[in-house]
Design an enzyme around this catalytic site. Structure first.
Site, PDB file in Angstrom:
ATOM      1  N   HIS A   1       6.589   7.060   8.710  1.00 24.87           N
ATOM      2  CA  HIS A   1       7.474   6.759   9.835  1.00 24.87           C
ATOM      3  C   HIS A   1       8.892   7.199   9.490  1.00 24.87           C
ATOM      4  O   HIS A   1       9.287   7.209   8.315  1.00 24.87           O
ATOM      5  CB  HIS A   1       7.477   5.266  10.138  1.00 24.87           C
ATOM      6  CG  HIS A   1       6.217   4.770  10.770  1.00 24.87           C
ATOM      7  ND1 HIS A   1       6.183   3.646  11.559  1.00 24.87           N
ATOM      8  CD2 HIS A   1       4.939   5.240  10.729  1.00 24.87           C
ATOM      9  CE1 HIS A   1       4.939   3.447  11.981  1.00 24.87           C
ATOM     10  NE2 HIS A   1       4.175   4.394  11.484  1.00 24.87           N
TER      11      HIS A   1
ATOM     12  N   GLU B   1      11.724   5.743   9.733  1.00 19.89           N
ATOM     13  CA  GLU B   1      12.510   4.749   9.002  1.00 19.89           C
ATOM     14  C   GLU B   1      12.167   4.747   7.517  1.00 19.89           C
ATOM     15  O   GLU B   1      13.059   4.697   6.667  1.00 19.89           O
ATOM     16  CB  GLU B   1      12.249   3.329   9.562  1.00 19.89           C
ATOM     17  CG  GLU B   1      12.608   3.160  11.014  1.00 19.89           C
ATOM     18  CD  GLU B   1      11.432   3.350  11.968  1.00 19.89           C
ATOM     19  OE1 GLU B   1      11.372   2.630  12.968  1.00 19.89           O
ATOM     20  OE2 GLU B   1      10.583   4.229  11.701  1.00 19.89           O
TER      21      GLU B   1
ATOM     22  N   CYS C   1       8.704  -0.863  13.976  1.00 17.62           N
ATOM     23  CA  CYS C   1       7.430  -1.593  14.018  1.00 17.62           C
ATOM     24  C   CYS C   1       7.431  -2.645  12.897  1.00 17.62           C
ATOM     25  O   CYS C   1       8.381  -2.757  12.134  1.00 17.62           O
ATOM     26  CB  CYS C   1       6.271  -0.616  13.843  1.00 17.62           C
ATOM     27  SG  CYS C   1       6.166   0.097  12.183  1.00 17.62           S
TER      28      CYS C   1
END
Length: 151
Positions: A55, A57, A85
């Site tokens: 991801h 991030e 998430c």
């Protein structure tokens, strides 16, 4: 929100567009240091790397930690185009990120105020300031266009 946050979101949106061009879900992220300077960036890479943790991030946090020479990113800000998430929220808290600025809300999997509010959960030993909805229209438009192409 600061001018540095706004510039960082512009960069994150550019990274999200790069992700879409590579057939990845269009999410981009940057990490700012205490002075508001970009020290790391990332975009979704799950398809290319076959890594479920790929991801934006997580990619940005890994690079920021390497740049800082420490896992502890206290005083840093994460700017990301989509609400983090659960996995990313956990990584954010583990890195001790102090602020999270995000664009589009994620009503299906968001963990920064939509479905869950992990980043501000008082039961946890560390919390982050959360600023959501920054340039949400632009972030949402990238996501919507990507998924419409997939249908």
């Amino acid at each position: 929100m600061t001018a540095a946050d706004d510039l960082a979101m512009q960069r994150a949106l550019a990274l999200a567009a790069e992700a879409a061009s590579a057939s990845e879900i269009p999410v981009g992220a940057v990490v700012l240091d205490r002075d508001g300077q970009i020290v790391a960036e990332g975009r979704n890479t799950r398809e290319a790397t076959h890594d479920p943790t790929g991801h934006a991030e997580v990619e940005a946090l890994r690079r920021a930690a390497a740049s800082a020479g420490s896992w502890n990113l206290e005083g840093h800000t994460l700017v990301v185009t989509l609400e983090p998430c659960l996995m990313c929220a956990g990584a954010i808290l583990q890195a001790r990120i102090g602020r999270v600025v995000f664009g589009a809300w994620d009503d299906k999997a968001g963990a920064a105020g939509s479905m869950y509010d992990v980043l501000r959960d008082r039961r946890l030993p560390y919390r982050a300031e959360v600023i959501g909805g920054v340039q949400a229209d632009a972030a949402t438009a990238l996501l919507r266009a990507f998924f419409e192409q997939r249908r």
